[in-house]
Design an enzyme around this catalytic site. Structure first.
Site, PDB file in Angstrom:
ATOM      1  N   GLY A  11      59.477  69.327  -2.246  1.00  0.00           N
ATOM      2  CA  GLY A  11      58.842  68.412  -3.179  1.00  0.00           C
ATOM      3  C   GLY A  11      59.766  67.640  -4.087  1.00  0.00           C
ATOM      4  O   GLY A  11      59.293  66.913  -4.955  1.00  0.00           O
TER       5      GLY A  11
ATOM      6  N   GLU B  60      62.415  74.424   0.571  1.00  0.00           N
ATOM      7  CA  GLU B  60      61.903  73.748   1.775  1.00  0.00           C
ATOM      8  C   GLU B  60      61.858  72.236   1.606  1.00  0.00           C
ATOM      9  O   GLU B  60      60.782  71.645   1.626  1.00  0.00           O
ATOM     10  CB  GLU B  60      60.479  74.206   2.059  1.00  0.00           C
ATOM     11  CG  GLU B  60      60.312  75.662   2.327  1.00  0.00           C
ATOM     12  CD  GLU B  60      58.856  76.065   2.323  1.00  0.00           C
ATOM     13  OE1 GLU B  60      58.561  77.175   2.743  1.00  0.00           O
ATOM     14  OE2 GLU B  60      58.010  75.255   1.878  1.00  0.00           O
TER      15      GLU B  60
ATOM     16  N   ARG C 243      52.508  55.508   5.109  1.00  0.00           N
ATOM     17  CA  ARG C 243      52.607  55.917   3.702  1.00  0.00           C
ATOM     18  C   ARG C 243      52.074  54.894   2.701  1.00  0.00           C
ATOM     19  O   ARG C 243      51.384  55.277   1.748  1.00  0.00           O
ATOM     20  CB  ARG C 243      54.048  56.309   3.354  1.00  0.00           C
ATOM     21  CG  ARG C 243      54.562  57.506   4.171  1.00  0.00           C
ATOM     22  CD  ARG C 243      55.891  58.038   3.666  1.00  0.00           C
ATOM     23  NE  ARG C 243      55.738  58.758   2.423  1.00  0.00           N
ATOM     24  CZ  ARG C 243      56.006  58.282   1.231  1.00  0.00           C
ATOM     25  NH1 ARG C 243      56.512  57.066   1.095  1.00  0.00           N
ATOM     26  NH2 ARG C 243      55.801  58.993   0.165  1.00  0.00           N
TER      27      ARG C 243
ATOM     28  N   TYR D 163      49.176  56.754   0.875  1.00  0.00           N
ATOM     29  CA  TYR D 163      49.540  57.329  -0.432  1.00  0.00           C
ATOM     30  C   TYR D 163      49.830  56.263  -1.482  1.00  0.00           C
ATOM     31  O   TYR D 163      50.416  56.591  -2.516  1.00  0.00           O
ATOM     32  CB  TYR D 163      50.804  58.194  -0.300  1.00  0.00           C
ATOM     33  CG  TYR D 163      50.764  59.262   0.766  1.00  0.00           C
ATOM     34  CD1 TYR D 163      49.851  60.314   0.692  1.00  0.00           C
ATOM     35  CD2 TYR D 163      51.667  59.238   1.818  1.00  0.00           C
ATOM     36  CE1 TYR D 163      49.844  61.310   1.663  1.00  0.00           C
ATOM     37  CE2 TYR D 163      51.661  60.239   2.786  1.00  0.00           C
ATOM     38  CZ  TYR D 163      50.751  61.258   2.705  1.00  0.00           C
ATOM     39  OH  TYR D 163      50.746  62.248   3.656  1.00  0.00           O
TER      40      TYR D 163
ATOM     41  N   CYS E 198      44.704  45.738  13.076  1.00  0.00           N
ATOM     42  CA  CYS E 198      43.421  45.214  12.627  1.00  0.00           C
ATOM     43  C   CYS E 198      42.800  46.172  11.635  1.00  0.00           C
ATOM     44  O   CYS E 198      41.946  47.009  11.975  1.00  0.00           O
ATOM     45  CB  CYS E 198      42.500  44.973  13.804  1.00  0.00           C
ATOM     46  SG  CYS E 198      42.840  43.378  14.509  1.00  0.00           S
ATOM     47  N   GLU E 199      43.261  46.063  10.427  1.00  0.00           N
ATOM     48  CA  GLU E 199      42.950  46.988   9.341  1.00  0.00           C
ATOM     49  C   GLU E 199      43.778  46.442   8.190  1.00  0.00           C
ATOM     50  O   GLU E 199      44.857  45.912   8.432  1.00  0.00           O
ATOM     51  CB  GLU E 199      43.495  48.360   9.744  1.00  0.00           C
ATOM     52  CG  GLU E 199      43.063  49.533   8.932  1.00  0.00           C
ATOM     53  CD  GLU E 199      41.759  50.127   9.430  1.00  0.00           C
ATOM     54  OE1 GLU E 199      40.902  50.350   8.584  1.00  0.00           O
ATOM     55  OE2 GLU E 199      41.596  50.335  10.638  1.00  0.00           O
TER      56      GLU E 199
ATOM     57  N   TYR F 132      58.161  61.289   6.830  1.00  0.00           N
ATOM     58  CA  TYR F 132      56.746  60.962   7.039  1.00  0.00           C
ATOM     59  C   TYR F 132      56.570  59.526   7.542  1.00  0.00           C
ATOM     60  O   TYR F 132      55.612  58.844   7.210  1.00  0.00           O
ATOM     61  CB  TYR F 132      55.937  61.231   5.755  1.00  0.00           C
ATOM     62  CG  TYR F 132      56.227  62.612   5.201  1.00  0.00           C
ATOM     63  CD1 TYR F 132      55.746  63.736   5.861  1.00  0.00           C
ATOM     64  CD2 TYR F 132      57.022  62.790   4.082  1.00  0.00           C
ATOM     65  CE1 TYR F 132      56.050  65.011   5.403  1.00  0.00           C
ATOM     66  CE2 TYR F 132      57.330  64.064   3.612  1.00  0.00           C
ATOM     67  CZ  TYR F 132      56.833  65.171   4.276  1.00  0.00           C
ATOM     68  OH  TYR F 132      57.152  66.419   3.829  1.00  0.00           O
TER      69      TYR F 132
HETATM   70  C1  LIG Z   1      55.429  69.340   3.368  1.00  0.00           C
HETATM   71  C2  LIG Z   1      55.979  70.625   2.914  1.00  0.00           C
HETATM   72  C3  LIG Z   1      57.244  70.685   2.319  1.00  0.00           C
HETATM   73  C4  LIG Z   1      58.115  69.479   2.065  1.00  0.00           C
HETATM   74  O1  LIG Z   1      57.667  68.624   1.088  1.00  0.00           O
HETATM   75  P1  LIG Z   1      58.597  67.392   0.648  1.00  0.00           P
HETATM   76  O2  LIG Z   1      57.826  66.699  -0.394  1.00  0.00           O
HETATM   77  O3  LIG Z   1      58.811  66.542   1.851  1.00  0.00           O
HETATM   78  O4  LIG Z   1      59.881  67.964   0.156  1.00  0.00           O
HETATM   79  C5  LIG Z   1      57.707  71.938   1.971  1.00  0.00           C
HETATM   80  N1  LIG Z   1      56.981  73.056   2.165  1.00  0.00           N
HETATM   81  C6  LIG Z   1      55.762  73.023   2.736  1.00  0.00           C
HETATM   82  C7  LIG Z   1      55.018  74.284   2.953  1.00  0.00           C
HETATM   83  C8  LIG Z   1      55.229  71.810   3.115  1.00  0.00           C
HETATM   84  O5  LIG Z   1      54.004  71.783   3.662  1.00  0.00           O
END
Ligand SMILES: *Cc1c(COP(=O)(O)O)cnc(C)c1O
Length: 407
Positions: A224, A265, A304, A308, A334-335, A362
């Site tokens: 994140g 992650e 995206r 988003y 077409c959107e 993404y």
């Molecule tokens: C999508 C996801 C991430 C990565 O999120 P980012 O915003 O791309 O860093 C990490 N852990 C889990 C479980 C996810 O589903």
């Protein structure tokens, strides 16, 4: 953030000639550098990086990330298999499912993969099936609202992800009932998280819960980290997060009585800025209110902006010094398919090459065949060379699995 004409000395315009447009281009050096930055930021703790495969899952990118010293987090059995194909050993892979069927869990366990249990019923079934034979991890929902956008906030109270921290007593009951060997606790609160404070807040939820689990080997803080999408955007200061979270983590470990590993992650953080979507302007259409640039791509290749409301910088590679005008850059789908609205670009003419930035995460991984369009090719720039890592789709690919009946 500069608007590059070259990546590792390779001219982007030449890639359009060689591979055609639209084209996904990835700067491999940037990806491995991002891995290094995280490793440095968290150098005070035993860190394991588990790259969130779903951000960009080309096998060659997975290989590159493995070479840089990271493991992976997979969110489907198919991602697990892709990672194994890319050379990850079972113990380098964590499987974080979200409400998947138990067959898939079994398949992953048979492959030797650690499962991140995301519901009480799954814990129950896992316990019944494996007892204490297979170690696992638990995904906690920490009830923290964070992230750039509601759709990408996944750690709040009403989010479907993980097991509510308020259900800790039920979790502990199941652990006891089946003697589950819980080696990790996990949170992931969302995407585009800026502040070290949010990671600390999540950490505190983990630290407190962790004291109840004697078999832990790691705590997983999820991903994140926010990256800069706009000019002047602030990105997560990972050095600060590393320092603050690292210190809090070390304090926790001395409290817990044992040194654990800290897992992260990252998805976006590793691959977003490394990716460029190279497109061509098909048409410049002036209306009484707006000038549209219609390009040979759209939400089928990069969803995206529409999904988003994401901002992606765009620049005109073919006319970098021209005078500036305001444009809406739109796709050919077409959107309503706006890639960038009311954006200043150097004057665009039909045939110009535009570059959409931050397309690594993404981008391709969310691409589709909507409107029966073909997905682009992917090129990796590595050691100064342009390497084709996925062919452009062709019409055959589109009809491959269709049964054409005799009506
Ligand atoms: C999508 C996801 C991430 C990565 O999120 P980012 O915003 O791309 O860093 C990490 N852990 C889990 C479980 C996810 O589903």
């Amino acid at each position: 953030m500069p608007n590059p004409t070259h990546i590792q000395g390779v001219a982007i315009a030449a890639l359009a000639d060689q591979f055609g447009t639209p084209l996904y281009i990835y700067d491999g050096e940037k990806i491995t550098n991002q891995v290094k930055i995280l490793q440095q930021a968290f150098s005070a703790v035993p860190l394991k990086i588990k790259y969130a495969t779903k951000a960009l899952s080309n096998i060659n990118i997975l290989k590159l990330i493995r070479k840089a010293g990271a493991g992976v987090d997979a969110v489907s059995i198919e991602e697990v298999k892709l990672c194994m194909l890319a050379g990850y050993s079972a113990r380098e892979i964590m499987y974080t499912p979200s409400g998947v069927g138990f067959d898939e869990i079994k398949e992953a366990v048979e492959l030797g993969i650690m499962i991140n249990l995301d519901s009480l019923p799954l814990m129950e079934e896992f316990g019944k099936t494996y007892g204490n034979a297979i170690p696992s991890c638990i995904r906690i929902n920490p009830h923290i609202m964070a992230g750039g956008n509601f759709k990408i906030s996944v750690g709040h109270k009403e989010s479907k992800f993980g097991i509510s921290i308020e259900q800790l007593p039920e979790i502990l009951e199941l652990v006891k009932k089946y003697k589950l060997k819980i080696e990790g606790l996990h949170i992931h609160t969302g995407s585009d998280i800026l502040d070290a404070e949010v990671f600390l807040k999540g950490g505190n939820v983990l630290f407190e819960a962790a004291l109840q689990f004697p078999d832990l080997k790691f705590l997983d803080f999820g991903g994140g980290f926010k990256v800069a999408y706009k000019p002047n955007d602030i990105a997560t200061d990972v050095m600060e997060v590393g320092k603050k979270v690292g210190e809090a983590f070390q304090d926790f470990c001395s409290n817990y009585g044992r040194q654990l590993e800290l897992w992260l992650e990252p998805g976006k953080f590793l691959v977003s800025e490394a990716g460029y979507l190279l497109v061509k302007a098909n048409v410049v259409k002036e209306t009484p209110s707006v000038t549209f640039v219609g390009v040979d791509s759209g939400l089928n290749h990069l969803i995206r902006p529409m999904m988003y409301d994401a901002y992606h910088s765009v620049y005109n590679l073919s006319n970098p010094e021209g005078k500036k005008n305001k444009y809406n850059v739109v796709g050919y789908i077409c959107e309503t398919d706006t890639i960038a609205s009311h954006r200043e670009l150097t004057e665009v003419k039909a045939g110009d090459l535009l570059v959409i930035k931050n397309a690594g995460a993404y981008g391709y991984s969310m691409a589709s065949n909507y409107n029966s369009r073909l997905r682009p090719a992917e090129v990796l720039i590595w050691e100064g060379r342009a390497l084709l890592i996925r062919k452009r789709e062709n019409f055959e690919d589109l009809i491959r699995n269709q049964e054409i009946l005799d009506f």
